[in-house]
Design a protein around this motif. Structure first.
Motif, mmCIF file in Angstrom:
data_model
loop_
_atom_site.group_PDB
_atom_site.id
_atom_site.type_symbol
_atom_site.label_atom_id
_atom_site.label_comp_id
_atom_site.label_asym_id
_atom_site.label_seq_id
_atom_site.Cartn_x
_atom_site.Cartn_y
_atom_site.Cartn_z
ATOM 1 N N THR A 30 44.800 41.751 38.138
ATOM 2 C CA THR A 30 45.844 41.941 39.154
ATOM 3 C C THR A 30 45.195 41.791 40.515
ATOM 4 O O THR A 30 44.159 42.415 40.777
ATOM 5 C CB THR A 30 46.495 43.327 39.033
ATOM 6 O OG1 THR A 30 47.142 43.433 37.768
ATOM 7 C CG2 THR A 30 47.515 43.534 40.138
ATOM 8 N N VAL A 31 45.778 40.971 41.377
ATOM 9 C CA VAL A 31 45.292 40.824 42.754
ATOM 10 C C VAL A 31 46.380 41.318 43.693
ATOM 11 O O VAL A 31 47.573 41.113 43.441
ATOM 12 C CB VAL A 31 44.889 39.375 43.078
ATOM 13 C CG1 VAL A 31 43.576 39.027 42.401
ATOM 14 C CG2 VAL A 31 45.967 38.371 42.671
ATOM 15 N N VAL A 32 45.953 41.994 44.764
ATOM 16 C CA VAL A 32 46.928 42.627 45.655
ATOM 17 C C VAL A 32 46.706 42.310 47.128
ATOM 18 O O VAL A 32 47.619 42.459 47.937
ATOM 19 C CB VAL A 32 46.950 44.153 45.476
ATOM 20 C CG1 VAL A 32 47.380 44.526 44.071
ATOM 21 C CG2 VAL A 32 45.603 44.766 45.789
ATOM 22 N N THR A 33 45.510 41.895 47.510
ATOM 23 C CA THR A 33 45.185 41.678 48.921
ATOM 24 C C THR A 33 45.082 40.192 49.214
ATOM 25 O O THR A 33 44.407 39.460 48.479
ATOM 26 C CB THR A 33 43.859 42.365 49.270
ATOM 27 O OG1 THR A 33 43.943 43.749 48.914
ATOM 28 C CG2 THR A 33 43.562 42.234 50.752
ATOM 29 N N GLY A 34 45.719 39.726 50.295
ATOM 30 C CA GLY A 34 45.619 38.330 50.673
ATOM 31 C C GLY A 34 44.171 37.906 50.858
ATOM 32 O O GLY A 34 43.406 38.613 51.515
ATOM 33 N N GLY A 35 43.795 36.786 50.256
ATOM 34 C CA GLY A 35 42.436 36.298 50.334
ATOM 35 C C GLY A 35 41.490 36.899 49.303
ATOM 36 O O GLY A 35 40.317 36.497 49.225
ATOM 37 N N GLU A 36 41.984 37.810 48.519
ATOM 38 C CA GLU A 36 41.143 38.503 47.531
ATOM 39 C C GLU A 36 40.619 37.544 46.465
ATOM 40 O O GLU A 36 41.335 36.664 46.015
ATOM 41 C CB GLU A 36 41.958 39.609 46.874
ATOM 42 C CG GLU A 36 41.216 40.441 45.845
ATOM 43 C CD GLU A 36 42.070 41.564 45.284
ATOM 44 O OE1 GLU A 36 43.284 41.619 45.587
ATOM 45 O OE2 GLU A 36 41.532 42.385 44.521
ATOM 46 N N VAL A 37 39.365 37.744 46.085
ATOM 47 C CA VAL A 37 38.746 36.997 44.996
ATOM 48 C C VAL A 37 38.229 38.008 43.970
ATOM 49 O O VAL A 37 37.534 38.960 44.333
ATOM 50 C CB VAL A 37 37.593 36.105 45.483
ATOM 51 C CG1 VAL A 37 36.915 35.413 44.295
ATOM 52 C CG2 VAL A 37 38.100 35.080 46.486
ATOM 53 N N LYS A 38 38.606 37.794 42.712
ATOM 54 C CA LYS A 38 38.099 38.659 41.639
ATOM 55 C C LYS A 38 37.454 37.786 40.573
ATOM 56 O O LYS A 38 37.958 36.704 40.264
ATOM 57 C CB LYS A 38 39.236 39.475 41.022
ATOM 58 C CG LYS A 38 39.634 40.687 41.840
ATOM 59 C CD LYS A 38 40.541 41.612 41.027
ATOM 60 C CE LYS A 38 40.792 42.907 41.767
ATOM 61 N NZ LYS A 38 41.684 43.815 41.014
ATOM 62 N N LYS A 39 36.350 38.303 40.022
ATOM 63 C CA LYS A 39 35.659 37.567 38.965
ATOM 64 C C LYS A 39 35.648 38.387 37.688
ATOM 65 O O LYS A 39 35.416 39.596 37.701
ATOM 66 C CB LYS A 39 34.239 37.222 39.392
ATOM 67 C CG LYS A 39 34.169 36.206 40.521
ATOM 68 C CD LYS A 39 32.758 35.669 40.733
ATOM 69 C CE LYS A 39 32.770 34.576 41.794
ATOM 70 N NZ LYS A 39 31.446 33.937 41.964
ATOM 71 N N LEU A 40 35.895 37.689 36.583
ATOM 72 C CA LEU A 40 35.865 38.295 35.261
ATOM 73 C C LEU A 40 35.055 37.348 34.380
ATOM 74 O O LEU A 40 35.578 36.387 33.834
ATOM 75 C CB LEU A 40 37.287 38.462 34.716
ATOM 76 C CG LEU A 40 37.466 39.134 33.361
ATOM 77 C CD1 LEU A 40 37.042 40.588 33.427
ATOM 78 C CD2 LEU A 40 38.929 39.026 32.920
ATOM 79 N N LYS A 41 33.754 37.598 34.297
ATOM 80 C CA LYS A 41 32.828 36.727 33.567
ATOM 81 C C LYS A 41 32.941 35.294 34.087
ATOM 82 O O LYS A 41 32.610 35.018 35.229
ATOM 83 C CB LYS A 41 33.092 36.819 32.062
ATOM 84 C CG LYS A 41 32.833 38.214 31.494
ATOM 85 C CD LYS A 41 33.010 38.262 29.996
ATOM 86 C CE LYS A 41 32.756 39.668 29.475
ATOM 87 N NZ LYS A 41 32.955 39.775 28.009
ATOM 88 N N ARG A 42 33.417 34.350 33.295
ATOM 89 C CA ARG A 42 33.505 32.952 33.723
ATOM 90 C C ARG A 42 34.829 32.628 34.440
ATOM 91 O O ARG A 42 35.059 31.483 34.813
ATOM 92 C CB ARG A 42 33.359 32.044 32.500
ATOM 93 C CG ARG A 42 31.989 32.114 31.826
ATOM 94 C CD ARG A 42 31.945 31.262 30.555
ATOM 95 N NE ARG A 42 32.832 31.823 29.525
ATOM 96 C CZ ARG A 42 34.031 31.339 29.266
ATOM 97 N NH1 ARG A 42 34.524 30.284 29.926
ATOM 98 N NH2 ARG A 42 34.766 31.891 28.320
#
Lengths: 111, 114
Positions: A48-60
């Motif tokens: 889940t992403v909530v912030t503009g510009g947010e980057v999240k990584k989950l392994k690959r």
């Protein structure tokens, strides 16, 4: 109606290749989810992403939420056959409890 | 625990049968959902319950009847279905609190109407 368009609709790649799936809308969302679904099973929440510009990584897997919170992308590095499935984005407008689903991307990774 | 359970996993029924699908969650979520999904398509919203009250009915035919006995349970009663109702039926739940909202799905019930 808050439409979320995903592209591409279908993707077939060789194991080890990289790919990006896009989820675009003209509407602003307070949060956006990405799911992977295998045939006959329920969608599994990836992020889940909530912030503009947010980057999240989950392994690959790398997920990005657009600055204006209207679009998102999912990038997979070195795809594996286990990544095969239907990828769905879903946006929550922040008012009410309804979620709006993208059109879906069917990914096949060939060994 | 982010688990939503659904029973049965598979259901085959005739057009004159009456059956029910069941869904349960113990995450304290206050919104619960029924979706219908065809192969390789996104889920289509059918019903939403918020705090045990029906808040959204997406013009679903009356042969589908939802019920929310309590905050953890959601049922979908089926009667006089048509073959085109064959699909994967998904239950989901969400906290229904504030702007940071996310949905968790059950494994689904594969329904076949003969």
């Amino acid at each position: 109606t808050q439409l979320l368009e995903q592209s591409p609709q279908f993707l077939s790649i060789q194991e080890g290749e990289n790919l990006t799936v896009y989820c675009n809308s003209s509407s602003v969302f307070s949060s956006l989810q990405w799911y992977r679904q295998e045939p006959g099973e329920g969608p599994v929440l990836l992020v889940t992403v909530v912030t503009g510009g947010e980057v999240k990584k989950l392994k690959r897997l790398t997920f990005q939420f657009g600055d204006a919170r209207k679009d998102s992308s999912l990038h997979i590095t070195a795809a594996q056959p286990g990544d095969t499935g239907l990828y769905l984005c879903a946006g929550a407008p922040g008012v009410g409890n309804q979620f709006y689903f993208g059109t879906g991307t069917s990914l096949t990774v060939i060994p | 625990d982010t688990e939503v359970t659904q029973t049965p996993k598979h259901l085959v029924m005739g057009m004159t049968n009456k059956k029910s699908l069941k869904c349960e969650q113990h995450m304290g979520h206050r919104a619960m959902y029924w979706y219908k999904q065809k192969a390789k398509k996104p889920p289509e919203l059918m019903f939403v319950y918020s705090y045990e009250k029906l808040s959204i009915n997406e013009s679903v035919p009356s042969r589908f009847s939802p019920e929310c006995p309590n905050s953890s349970l959601l049922n979908l009663h089926l009667h006089a279905l048509q073959p085109e109702d064959s699909a994967l039926y998904l239950c989901a739940s969400s906290p229904d609190r504030g702007p940071y909202n996310e949905q968790f799905f059950g494994p689904g019930t594969r329904l076949t109407v003969l």
